[in-house]
Design an enzyme around this catalytic site. Structure first.
Site, short mmCIF file in Angstrom:
data_model
loop_
_atom_site.label_atom_id
_atom_site.label_comp_id
_atom_site.label_asym_id
_atom_site.label_seq_id
_atom_site.Cartn_x
_atom_site.Cartn_y
_atom_site.Cartn_z
N GLY A 234 0.82 -1.21 0.00
CA GLY A 234 0.00 0.00 0.00
C GLY A 234 0.85 1.26 0.00
O GLY A 234 0.77 2.06 -0.91
N ILE A 461 -1.11 -4.63 5.51
CA ILE A 461 -0.58 -4.22 4.20
C ILE A 461 0.81 -4.78 3.95
O ILE A 461 1.55 -4.28 3.12
CB ILE A 461 -0.61 -2.68 4.04
CG1 ILE A 461 0.16 -1.97 5.17
CG2 ILE A 461 -2.04 -2.19 4.00
CD1 ILE A 461 0.26 -0.46 4.96
N ILE A 626 8.90 -3.12 20.98
CA ILE A 626 8.90 -3.82 19.70
C ILE A 626 8.23 -5.17 19.91
O ILE A 626 8.70 -6.00 20.67
CB ILE A 626 10.35 -4.00 19.20
CG1 ILE A 626 11.02 -2.63 18.99
CG2 ILE A 626 10.38 -4.81 17.91
CD1 ILE A 626 10.33 -1.72 18.01
N ASN A 628 7.63 -7.55 17.67
CA ASN A 628 8.23 -8.64 16.92
C ASN A 628 9.46 -8.07 16.21
O ASN A 628 9.32 -7.34 15.24
CB ASN A 628 7.22 -9.20 15.92
CG ASN A 628 7.77 -10.37 15.11
OD1 ASN A 628 8.97 -10.48 14.88
ND2 ASN A 628 6.87 -11.23 14.67
N LYS A 630 11.57 -9.27 14.33
CA LYS A 630 11.81 -9.69 12.95
C LYS A 630 10.97 -8.87 11.97
O LYS A 630 11.50 -8.32 10.99
CB LYS A 630 11.46 -11.18 12.83
CG LYS A 630 11.92 -11.82 11.57
CD LYS A 630 11.73 -13.33 11.67
CE LYS A 630 12.22 -13.99 10.40
NZ LYS A 630 12.15 -15.45 10.50
N VAL A 699 6.32 1.53 13.50
CA VAL A 699 7.56 1.42 12.73
C VAL A 699 7.34 1.54 11.22
O VAL A 699 8.26 1.35 10.44
CB VAL A 699 8.28 0.07 13.02
CG1 VAL A 699 8.83 0.07 14.43
CG2 VAL A 699 7.36 -1.11 12.78
N GLY A 700 6.11 1.86 10.81
CA GLY A 700 5.81 1.84 9.37
C GLY A 700 6.53 2.89 8.55
O GLY A 700 6.92 2.63 7.42
N GLU A 701 6.67 4.08 9.07
CA GLU A 701 7.19 5.17 8.23
C GLU A 701 8.59 5.63 8.61
O GLU A 701 9.33 6.15 7.79
CB GLU A 701 6.26 6.40 8.30
CG GLU A 701 4.85 6.08 8.74
CD GLU A 701 3.78 6.30 7.70
OE1 GLU A 701 4.06 6.80 6.61
OE2 GLU A 701 2.63 5.95 8.00
MO1 MOS Z 1 1.03 5.30 5.27
S1 MOS Z 1 1.65 6.65 3.85
O1 MOS Z 1 0.06 6.30 6.27
O2 MOS Z 1 0.16 4.14 4.44
#
Ligand code: MOS
Length: 734
Positions: A234, A461, A626, A628, A630, A699-701
């Site tokens: 995504g 995602i 954290i 996980n 990995k 931790v996504g961005e």
């Molecule tokens: Mo992220 S750019 O908020 O999917």
């Protein structure tokens, strides 16, 4: 009952629980769903960027083999607008003849097969009455929005402090348009049964999609079901309800058959959002000994002709450093371009490039090591709110990173480090990403066979939501991971938060925390008046859980297995619901901290051959607990690759005359390949955050933020050339 201090989930990672489904092809992505009488749709897009449709001839398309319908603005029913939200849907398509951007849909063709639909779509003849598109942010005709997010900030008097500062520095930085390119081509499969609509889609937010489609087609929300158990990536592209999704549903209703619509790769470049280009001016004032006295950051980003886009680039500067006088301003300029939208680390990706490049430039003006300059201006508390951070281990990030990277081996002067033909450069950036948590709900069920089912209408995602939420549930219920299933991606489940803004783990994890606690409470309620139960009359805070049992805390033999309680009371299962709401910062007296990090990069430049290579990346991240290691490490690695793309390769090229996207294929739009990706070390530091009961930050961005500046700073160190414009392509370098 388990509290955040007690459970220990940090440590070695767990393999993805959905891994076997993915590698055996058993995971169903939107494109994998089919129906016996499935029809297929293909889109016709505007070839101009501004004006109106003057003529549409559908006769050849209609006469094409297999064609069931050709829908245009001339025969489309009127559709309502989806509700306004922070990630609002674009207006419904085919509602008029006005063209606002290249690639805008002018028709959808429905046929028996995808090939027939595609062939017929090519036979739609469209003519346009064009006007000169507004494509340049400096075009005087362009509408300029000031403070569009109401996040402009000001403290002290930046202007006065700049004019009296001992040292000042000023520069303008630019970043290019980038396009989200999830591998999975966005697909919608829509099926109507009377007034009931079922949609398979690549959305990052099933509940929002349901609400939007219900409104657009004027049907009750309860009659719309969105399914998204697996999506092929995504990066923000699935945050909004795009026009093609509405067209798939419209096509299905028109032909009275289920319809599948798969975007082509070129359509992905105009139809599912893109990261905006920016122009940012930064002024910094400091004392000779490296104390910041003023920062002024003004960012201008591009914006499509109508609707909004949340892309705060300058606002993060307000809390980056302890500096008494700061002014940040965001502006947006409306252009005839396809819709802008979040693309991994919206705002921070661009804003951090400007600020952290400027800090590096200032360090040379002052003759102070770039790392030392950052530490000297470390914000111990939130400099704008004046509150203690809910958690912040950025200092540790810098220290651990410098040690692992070997920052002390850096020779100060540019062009001073060399190995054979290669010039070597070291660069760093300090990074953060804003706090983002949304309301979320979940349910938890324990069955008599000792297994648990936990559910919420979110999506995974690719981040590992299936896995970490199963782990978290297992921990909170005292079960083996193998006994817990986490189910998602279906709006029939409890309403879920968006998988975006690095906020899902905090939002959903908190909801699951509540659901699991309520479930234990439900078991205690069941035995409350049972004289044979050792748990009779126990409150939830007096018990612990483990090995499928509830027991009195400190007295493990005084307890009962879940399955025994169910059996004794003639129950097959017990369920509970849980909801989470983001905490109110002021009430807690804490400044909400997003994740922080430090990025250390080594680049190598061969000046004779014109080669730029990233040789090493060390990333030290404070993301709270954290869950996980990995999957979290994978998030940082993936973000880093995206950051290298933004820094060195990615640029969506808009033809300046026509507004056409000139490089809308993987042959022309460059993204990093394996050979561009170096050895990457990821280290997590820090402590559980205090803003949610599970202590996570997201931790996504954060993994993407800072790569632009760290690479630009390293390039300067290697070559003496300061590149203030991303991507850093070789033509800019030489
Ligand atoms: Mo992220 S750019 O908020 O999917």
């Amino acid at each position: 009952m388990t509290t955040v201090e007690q459970f220990d989930l940090v440590g070695e990672g767990v393999d993805r629980v959905d891994g076997p489904l993915k590698v055996t092809g058993a995971a169903h992505y939107p494109n994998d769903f089919s129906f016996p009488d499935l029809a297929h749709a293909a889109l016709v897009r505007s070839t101009v960027a501004a004006g109106r449709i003057s003529r549409l001839d559908m006769s050849a398309a209609q006469a094409s083999p297999g064609v069931l319908a050709v829908i245009t603005h001339q025969n489309a029913p009127s559709l309502r607008r989806a509700p306004d939200t922070i990630l609002s849907a674009p207006p419904p398509p085919l509602q008029g003849d006005r063209i606002l951007h290249y690639g805008q849909y002018v028709a959808v063709v429905v046929a028996g097969t995808a090939e027939e639909a595609t062939a017929a779509a090519r036979r739609v003849e469209a003519e346009y009455e064009t006007t000169e598109p507004v494509l340049d942010i400096h075009d005087p005709r362009a509408e300029v929005l000031t403070d569009p997010f109401e996040m402009d900030s000001s403290r002290g008097d930046a202007e006065a402090a700049l004019s009296s500062a001992e040292v000042t520095f000023e520069a303008t930085y630019t970043t290019a348009d980038n396009t989200n390119n999830p591998l999975g081509l966005f697909t919608t499969v829509a099926a109507w049964d009377g007034e009931t609509l079922t949609v398979h889609d690549a959305t990052q937010w099933p509940d929002q999609l349901r609400t939007a489609l219900a409104r657009v087609f004027d049907v009750p929300e309860s009659g719309v079901r969105v399914l998204a158990p697996f999506v092929g990536g995504g990066f923000g592209a699935g945050l909004r309800v795009w026009p093609h999704v509405m067209l798939a549903a419209l096509a299905a209703r028109t032909v009275g058959r289920p319809v599948k619509l798969v975007l082509t790769r070129p359509e992905m470049f105009t139809g599912v959002g893109h990261r905006t280009a920016t122009e940012q001016r930064i002024k910094i004032g400091a004392t000779r000994d490296g104390r910041l006295v003023a920062i002024d950051h003004e960012s201008t980003t591009t914006l499509q002709m109508e609707g909004d886009n949340f892309e705060p680039c300058a606002s993060g500067t307000a809390y980056a450093y302890a500096c008494p006088n700061v002014s940040t301003r965001d502006r947006q300029v409306r252009l005839n371009i396809p819709w802008c939208n979040s693309m991994r680390a919206p705002g921070e990706a661009q804003g951090n490039f400007a600020l952290e490049s400027a800090m590096d430039e200032l360090s040379y003006e002052l003759g102070i090591d770039p790392l030392e300059l950052r530490l000297r201006n470390y914000a111990e508390s939130h400099p704008q709110l004046g509150l203690p951070w809910s958690s912040k281990a950025l200092r540790e990030c810098y220290e651990v990173g410098a040690e692992r990277f070997g920052w002390s081996h850096r020779l100060r002067e540019p062009c001073s480090m060399r190995e054979g033909d290669w010039l070597i450069g070291y660069g760093l950036a300090g990074v953060s990403f804003f706090w983002f948590q949304k309301p979320c709900q979940a349910s938890a069920t324990l069955r008599r066979d000792g297994t648990a089912l936990v559910r919420s209408a979110v999506t995974d995602i690719g981040t590992g939501t299936y896995t970490v939420m199963a782990q978290l549930s297992a921990e909170l219920l005292g079960l083996d991971l193998s006994r817990v299933t986490f189910e998602l991606g279906d709006t029939n489940l409890p309403p879920g938060a968006v998988a975006g803004g690095s906020g899902l783990t905090a939002s959903l994890g908190s909801a699951i925390h509540a659901a699991c606690r309520n479930l234990v409470q439900a078991f205690l309620d069941t035995v409350r008046d049972d004289p044979t139960s050792s748990l009779a009359g126990c409150a939830v805070d007096e018990v612990s859980i483990g090995h499928g049992r509830i027991y009195r805390t400190g007295s493990p033999e005084d307890g009962e297995a879940y399955s025994d309680i169910l059996a004794a009371h003639g129950l097959t299962e017990l369920s509970a619901h849980g909801a989470s709401t983001p905490a109110a910062p002021r009430e807690l007296g804490l400044a909400p901290a997003g994740p922080f990090g430090a990025r250390f990069v080594e680049v190598r430049v061969d000046p004779d051959l014109g080669l730029l290579r990233v040789a090493r990346v060390v990333s030290v991240i404070d993301a709270g607990r954290i869950l996980n290691e990995k999957t979290a490490t994978s998030q940082i690695i993936g973000g880093t690759v995206g950051g290298i793309g933004m820094a060195m390769f990615e640029e969506t090229v808009t033809d300046p005359g026509s507004g056409r996207i000139a490089n809308a294929t993987f042959g022309d739009y460059l993204i990093p390949v394996n050979a561009d990706i170096p050895d990457m070390q990821v280290i997590f530091v820090g402590r559980p955050d205090r803003f949610n009961p599970i202590g996570v930050k997201g931790v996504g961005e954060i993994g993407l933020v800072g790569m632009g500046a760290a690479i630009a700073n390293a390039v300067h160190h290697a070559t003496g050339r300061r590149i203030r414009s991303l991507p850093i392509t070789i033509d800019k370098l030489f």
